[in-house]
Design a protein around this motif. Sequence first.
Motif, short mmCIF file in Angstrom:
data_model
loop_
_atom_site.label_atom_id
_atom_site.label_comp_id
_atom_site.label_asym_id
_atom_site.label_seq_id
_atom_site.Cartn_x
_atom_site.Cartn_y
_atom_site.Cartn_z
N ASP A 138 -14.16 -5.19 -3.69
CA ASP A 138 -12.96 -6.01 -3.90
C ASP A 138 -11.67 -5.19 -3.77
OD1 ASP A 138 -13.38 -4.52 -6.17
OD2 ASP A 138 -12.88 -6.12 -7.59
N ARG A 139 -11.79 -3.94 -3.35
CA ARG A 139 -10.61 -3.07 -3.22
C ARG A 139 -10.38 -2.61 -1.77
NH1 ARG A 139 -9.70 -4.58 -7.62
NH2 ARG A 139 -9.38 -3.46 -9.57
N VAL A 140 -11.19 -3.10 -0.83
CA VAL A 140 -11.17 -2.51 0.53
C VAL A 140 -9.82 -2.62 1.23
CG1 VAL A 140 -13.64 -2.55 1.04
CG2 VAL A 140 -12.27 -4.60 1.45
N HIS A 141 -9.01 -3.62 0.89
CA HIS A 141 -7.73 -3.77 1.58
C HIS A 141 -6.56 -3.20 0.79
CE1 HIS A 141 -9.81 -5.97 4.63
NE2 HIS A 141 -10.24 -6.87 3.75
N HIS A 142 -6.86 -2.55 -0.35
CA HIS A 142 -5.82 -1.92 -1.16
C HIS A 142 -5.44 -0.55 -0.58
CE1 HIS A 142 -7.06 -5.01 -3.92
NE2 HIS A 142 -6.18 -4.64 -4.84
N LYS A 143 -4.20 -0.16 -0.78
CA LYS A 143 -3.75 1.19 -0.43
C LYS A 143 -4.03 2.11 -1.64
CE LYS A 143 -1.83 0.14 3.60
NZ LYS A 143 -0.44 -0.28 3.76
N PRO A 144 -4.14 3.41 -1.40
CA PRO A 144 -4.43 4.34 -2.50
C PRO A 144 -3.49 4.19 -3.70
CG PRO A 144 -4.67 5.49 -0.43
CD PRO A 144 -4.15 4.11 -0.10
N ARG A 145 -2.20 3.93 -3.45
CA ARG A 145 -1.24 3.83 -4.56
C ARG A 145 -1.53 2.64 -5.47
NH1 ARG A 145 1.65 2.04 -0.10
NH2 ARG A 145 2.33 -0.14 -0.24
N GLU A 146 -2.32 1.68 -4.98
CA GLU A 146 -2.66 0.49 -5.77
C GLU A 146 -3.93 0.68 -6.60
OE1 GLU A 146 -0.94 -2.96 -2.82
OE2 GLU A 146 -2.74 -1.92 -2.18
N LEU A 147 -4.48 1.89 -6.56
CA LEU A 147 -5.73 2.18 -7.26
C LEU A 147 -5.50 3.15 -8.41
CD1 LEU A 147 -8.00 2.86 -4.14
CD2 LEU A 147 -7.71 0.68 -5.32
N SER A 148 -6.39 3.12 -9.39
CA SER A 148 -6.37 4.13 -10.46
C SER A 148 -6.91 5.44 -9.91
CB SER A 148 -7.25 3.67 -11.62
OG SER A 148 -8.62 3.68 -11.23
#
Length: 226
Positions: A138-148
């Motif tokens: 569910d995170r595949v389209h997120h950019k690194p800055r949007e992740l913990s």
Amino acid sequence: MDQNHIIEMRNIDKFYQIGNSQLHALKSVSLDVDEGEFLAILGPSGSGKSTLMNIIGCMDHADGGTYVLDGIEVHKAKEKQLTQIRNEKIGFIFQKYHLIPTYNVVQNIVMPLLMRGMTLDEAEEESEGIIEMLGLTDRVHHKPRELSGGQQQRVAIARALVGEPAILLADEPTGALDQASGKEVLKLFHRLNEMGNTIVMITHDLGVAENAKRIVRIIDGELHNE
């Protein structure tokens, strides 16, 4: 080379020229790592552990001795072959993740496969199972800055795994994480090791090193078995 050894190093020396003096960073280091092993290389700052990691990871060359990785005589390899070995034989996991900020999660993960000439579609299909296993679907389209931090490190681990490398080489893999995220990453390493992955982890932290099945210490450029 022993058929069970994925890494076989003999009498590795490394020197650095600092002004008029010469630093003997690694002193006749010999190390065997078996296929499927989980090894920690433990040492304080300035002990030579980063130098050893760079040689294991084919990012630097030794000034003496022999190094065989998965049957390849690394000490004889030219720069072009070293690049190929890094891409095909080693999965790197760094303290600072080294993700490309403008790429989303899946684009970061498939990088090693694209470097081998796969199309994006092929690479994405190839990496689906690993993305799912690491709980990143569910995170595949997120950019690194949007992740913990913990999620970013899982992306880095997925990127290291997609090419099915001979070894996973982890440099202070929990160093930038809070305690809970660090424990999750180490738990993941245990799981990957149980699945048959060979892991070499470099750390200054005894508590982290104790998660490995075997610890070797490096002190002043010399390697000591526990």
